[in-house]
Enzyme design. Sequence first.
Site, PDB file in Angstrom:
ATOM      1  N   TYR A 118       0.854  -1.201   0.000  1.00 19.81           N
ATOM      2  CA  TYR A 118       0.000   0.000   0.000  1.00 19.81           C
ATOM      3  C   TYR A 118       0.878   1.235   0.000  1.00 19.81           C
ATOM      4  O   TYR A 118       1.883   1.314   0.716  1.00 19.81           O
ATOM      5  CB  TYR A 118      -0.907   0.037   1.240  1.00 19.81           C
ATOM      6  CG  TYR A 118      -1.651   1.348   1.374  1.00 19.81           C
ATOM      7  CD1 TYR A 118      -2.880   1.533   0.743  1.00 19.81           C
ATOM      8  CD2 TYR A 118      -1.120   2.410   2.099  1.00 19.81           C
ATOM      9  CE1 TYR A 118      -3.552   2.746   0.833  1.00 19.81           C
ATOM     10  CE2 TYR A 118      -1.780   3.622   2.196  1.00 19.81           C
ATOM     11  CZ  TYR A 118      -2.999   3.786   1.564  1.00 19.81           C
ATOM     12  OH  TYR A 118      -3.652   4.983   1.646  1.00 19.81           O
ATOM     13  N   GLU A 206      -3.656   7.661  -3.933  1.00 16.60           N
ATOM     14  CA  GLU A 206      -3.614   6.373  -3.233  1.00 16.60           C
ATOM     15  C   GLU A 206      -3.374   5.252  -4.231  1.00 16.60           C
ATOM     16  O   GLU A 206      -4.074   5.152  -5.238  1.00 16.60           O
ATOM     17  CB  GLU A 206      -4.926   6.143  -2.481  1.00 16.60           C
ATOM     18  CG  GLU A 206      -4.914   4.911  -1.599  1.00 16.60           C
ATOM     19  CD  GLU A 206      -6.197   4.774  -0.802  1.00 16.60           C
ATOM     20  OE1 GLU A 206      -6.128   4.636   0.428  1.00 16.60           O
ATOM     21  OE2 GLU A 206      -7.285   4.805  -1.423  1.00 16.60           O
TER      22      GLU A 206
END
Length: 398
Positions: A118, A206
């Site tokens: 991530y 993101e």
Amino acid sequence: MNIHEYQAKGLLAKFGVATPRGGVAFTPEEAEHVARDLGGPVWVVKSQIHAGGRGAGHFRDDPEGAGGVRLCQSRDEVKDNARKMLGHVLVTKQTGAAGKEVKRLFIEEGVDIARELYLGMLIDRATSRITIMASREGGMDIEEVAAKTPEKILKVAIDPAIGFMPYHGREIAFGLGLEGKQVGACVKFIGAMYRAFTELDASIVEINPLVVTGDGQVIALDAKMNFDDNALFRHKDVAELRDEDEEDPMELEAARHELSYIKLDGSIGCMVNGAGLAMATMDIIKLCGSAPANFLDVGGGATKERVTAAFKIILSDPNVKGILVNIFGGIMRCDVIAEGVVAAAREVSLHVPLVVRLEGTNVDLGRNILAESGLPIVSADDLGDAAEKVVKAVEEAA
């Protein structure tokens, strides 16, 4: 402003962020053509809606079937899945039960995934700095990771005086357990991501998951970008990416009238001048046992026409069972608010309880306009009194 995954990847790629090859499709035939141009042997067909959890979601007419992200091993399979997805409603944990209709797909080449990570970038309000967030728990709900295992999230704040430096990237790369040429690829990736973030006035970038491929490449398998609406005048190309089909119609209408409006789930419509006063109004409605149906700030210099538009937007929400108008007239004059409320109430045939609290500039004139309107408008002495009256009126009407 939000944009679709394929649009975010297109913008990021211009700054050097590594992404898989892909193309957008609006019909099953276009999907097949994109797959043919990409070459095989594996493709991924991705629903493009403004919501997360697409892969784990389900289509309303096929709740037991595959989700909104599907792996295909032939062009015929790509076309068949595109037909099953386009025009159908995808339900995810972020869309709620209503779901969203899929109107476009992103067809992407398959990637040899060795690891899922991530990577995110946002503005930390506590430090007033752009902050990189990373975790080895890629592909998962990062909010859940933050709540249950916060130690697995690495944060690096960037001093605006020096900007992104290679050592920032190395700190993230080592924290993610990368090694060898993966470290350099990660540093390059984050540097490109930072340039995109700052130059495009993004509020969030993101990448989830950020993947390490079998041959050591670092690639954005998914991408999400949000932008600062107040800076869009500097980025006409980004503003043109807006997909109004993905936005709430009432919020779009409010934007056209320069109103700050956000739809909520309650039953008390709110019209207030000033963001802080609007927040306080919503809080006191909750304290009185109900819930606000919206946040609506008409601003300090609202005209009668803007107030009328605001009132109409509130009443267009079928969940609204009562309205609370809370105005403190500083720059905003109470008589202007009163004229707008009366005009809108007459035009739309007011059918729910309306409580108005006015204070400040021309307050007596404003109250007289309301009292002489002949409309069933309830006046309140203060904010607490107004909240109690509107909640009680809604309960009695029910």
